[in-house]
Motif scaffolding. Sequence first.
Motif, PDB file in Angstrom:
ATOM      1  N   GLY A   2     -16.213 -35.111   9.498  1.00 55.28           N
ATOM      2  CA  GLY A   2     -17.582 -34.685   9.731  1.00 55.28           C
ATOM      3  C   GLY A   2     -18.474 -34.971   8.538  1.00 55.28           C
ATOM      4  O   GLY A   2     -18.105 -35.730   7.631  1.00 55.28           O
ATOM      5  N   ARG A  49     -21.770 -33.392  20.562  1.00 50.85           N
ATOM      6  CA  ARG A  49     -21.884 -33.407  19.105  1.00 50.85           C
ATOM      7  C   ARG A  49     -22.815 -32.344  18.545  1.00 50.85           C
ATOM      8  O   ARG A  49     -22.797 -32.095  17.343  1.00 50.85           O
ATOM      9  CB  ARG A  49     -22.318 -34.793  18.618  1.00 50.85           C
ATOM     10  CG  ARG A  49     -23.687 -35.273  19.039  1.00 50.85           C
ATOM     11  CD  ARG A  49     -23.912 -36.715  18.542  1.00 50.85           C
ATOM     12  NE  ARG A  49     -25.195 -37.262  18.910  1.00 50.85           N
ATOM     13  CZ  ARG A  49     -26.288 -37.211  18.146  1.00 50.85           C
ATOM     14  NH1 ARG A  49     -26.246 -36.613  16.969  1.00 50.85           N
ATOM     15  NH2 ARG A  49     -27.418 -37.751  18.559  1.00 50.85           N
ATOM     16  N   LEU A  50     -23.621 -31.688  19.410  1.00 49.67           N
ATOM     17  CA  LEU A  50     -24.588 -30.721  18.903  1.00 49.67           C
ATOM     18  C   LEU A  50     -24.555 -29.427  19.717  1.00 49.67           C
ATOM     19  O   LEU A  50     -24.230 -29.432  20.901  1.00 49.67           O
ATOM     20  CB  LEU A  50     -26.007 -31.310  18.960  1.00 49.67           C
ATOM     21  CG  LEU A  50     -26.264 -32.578  18.133  1.00 49.67           C
ATOM     22  CD1 LEU A  50     -27.672 -33.093  18.404  1.00 49.67           C
ATOM     23  CD2 LEU A  50     -26.063 -32.326  16.646  1.00 49.67           C
ATOM     24  N   ARG A  96     -24.108 -29.178  14.144  1.00 47.07           N
ATOM     25  CA  ARG A  96     -23.108 -30.129  14.617  1.00 47.07           C
ATOM     26  C   ARG A  96     -21.879 -29.344  15.087  1.00 47.07           C
ATOM     27  O   ARG A  96     -21.428 -28.405  14.429  1.00 47.07           O
ATOM     28  CB  ARG A  96     -22.731 -31.103  13.508  1.00 47.07           C
ATOM     29  CG  ARG A  96     -23.886 -31.960  13.011  1.00 47.07           C
ATOM     30  CD  ARG A  96     -23.396 -33.058  12.093  1.00 47.07           C
ATOM     31  NE  ARG A  96     -24.491 -33.656  11.348  1.00 47.07           N
ATOM     32  CZ  ARG A  96     -25.282 -34.628  11.794  1.00 47.07           C
ATOM     33  NH1 ARG A  96     -25.073 -35.116  13.007  1.00 47.07           N
ATOM     34  NH2 ARG A  96     -26.253 -35.106  11.043  1.00 47.07           N
TER      35      ARG A  96
END
Length: 455
Positions: free
Chosen positions: A430, A267-268, A331
Amino acid sequence: MDPIEALRAALDLHHAGRHEEARAGYRRVLALDPADPNALNLLGVLERVTGNPLAALTLIGRALRRAPALQAARQNLDNAVADAVNAANEAVKDVRPQEALALARAVRRAAPGEPFGLFVEGLALTVAGDLAGAAARLDPFPPPPGTEVLHAGTRRLLRSLERRQAEGPLLGTVVIPLHNMADMIERALDSVLVSIRHHRATAGFTPGRFRIAVVDDSSRDGGGAVVTDWARRQDEPGFDVVVLTNPRNLGAGAARNRGALMGAEGRLLWFLDADDYVFPDHIDFGIRMLDHVPDAGFARTGMRFQDIDAGIPAAFRRNSEQTYPGNLCVRTQCHAFVGGFPEEEMYFPNMADDAAYSHWLKTFFLGVKVAVPTVHYTLRPGNALDIQRRSGLIEKGVPTETDALGYAVSMHIRHRTAALSARLGEPWDGPPRIADGQPRSVYLDGSRPPDGPPG
């Protein structure tokens, strides 16, 4: 028709190769007596011949339960078990776990003592992701004869999957482009690993795995081999290292994009230049900032400029901290939406690809910021900071490009911005996207410069 005559007629069709007619004949017999062991056995043989090992095993097993002394069924069962085990093994290889499980469990029902049934069920459960079930099948029993190597390999795979499952899903990836930095890259890698450890110690548990993706952008100094050697020396759960090699020098932007693909399931994303390094709290800051402001698409921290930090003008510091990738945590969804760093030829080498990327991020996503420096920007001969220092750009502030190349870059940024704006109506899961093109930031520590721009 008499059941015996019906069975004989179906068997004649079977011998003649008229399989569909024979199948219908056997079923007519079973319609009269669903437990007829001869019809069950012969229909099972037919299913085996026509390539349906699961049905064959089921039917022949039923025949034996009805008539345990039926020798023909006993012999046919051995053949059906072998077929089913082979079919289950092929299903495992082709990653069809449900099919493999159905076959393996049919073997266990039909032949409870068959060691291959337990073994292949363990394989299928491993592929299906039921690691506890797989361990229960594989660990307590010796491997069947002839499967010792496969059994040992499967158990090793199982232990690796159990470890990965305990570590959790991929949380984030640190992407490091590498070009002729063999003498600096280990420092960068060490700093990332220390920062991952710091986050885990601060969080109090291991919340997920991390990946370090190094993209060797056609280095000529053996930097890729240095990274590989460094990775081999690490023996720590919860993170892995991926080393990619570009066949030719494509530039930092293209290298970052390729590395980001290696973290697409996390996710990052973080980015770090190979000659820079991060401080221990860098990873933790990025995670906590974005967790604290879930509507934000990216987070930025402060920077420390080697040797000249105390003399950096506020305008230059502000511009650097808004464009440099090394103090950024983004993100993965947001990186994908803006299309990553631009790779067009006008940006290579070292022509504002990081500024363009940052422009798209802050045009479409809320940013969260703190002034705390978490990354060290290295000053060394020939690098970007050294060029800016020697040319006086640090004192002058942000330069304005007026030549043809600068104009081309400016127009490209506008064109992609317009194309991204046109996609705002598409489905999106998102963080909220900015629709009016006005950058917005949240300053968590009150560090917003009084004379600074809003984004």
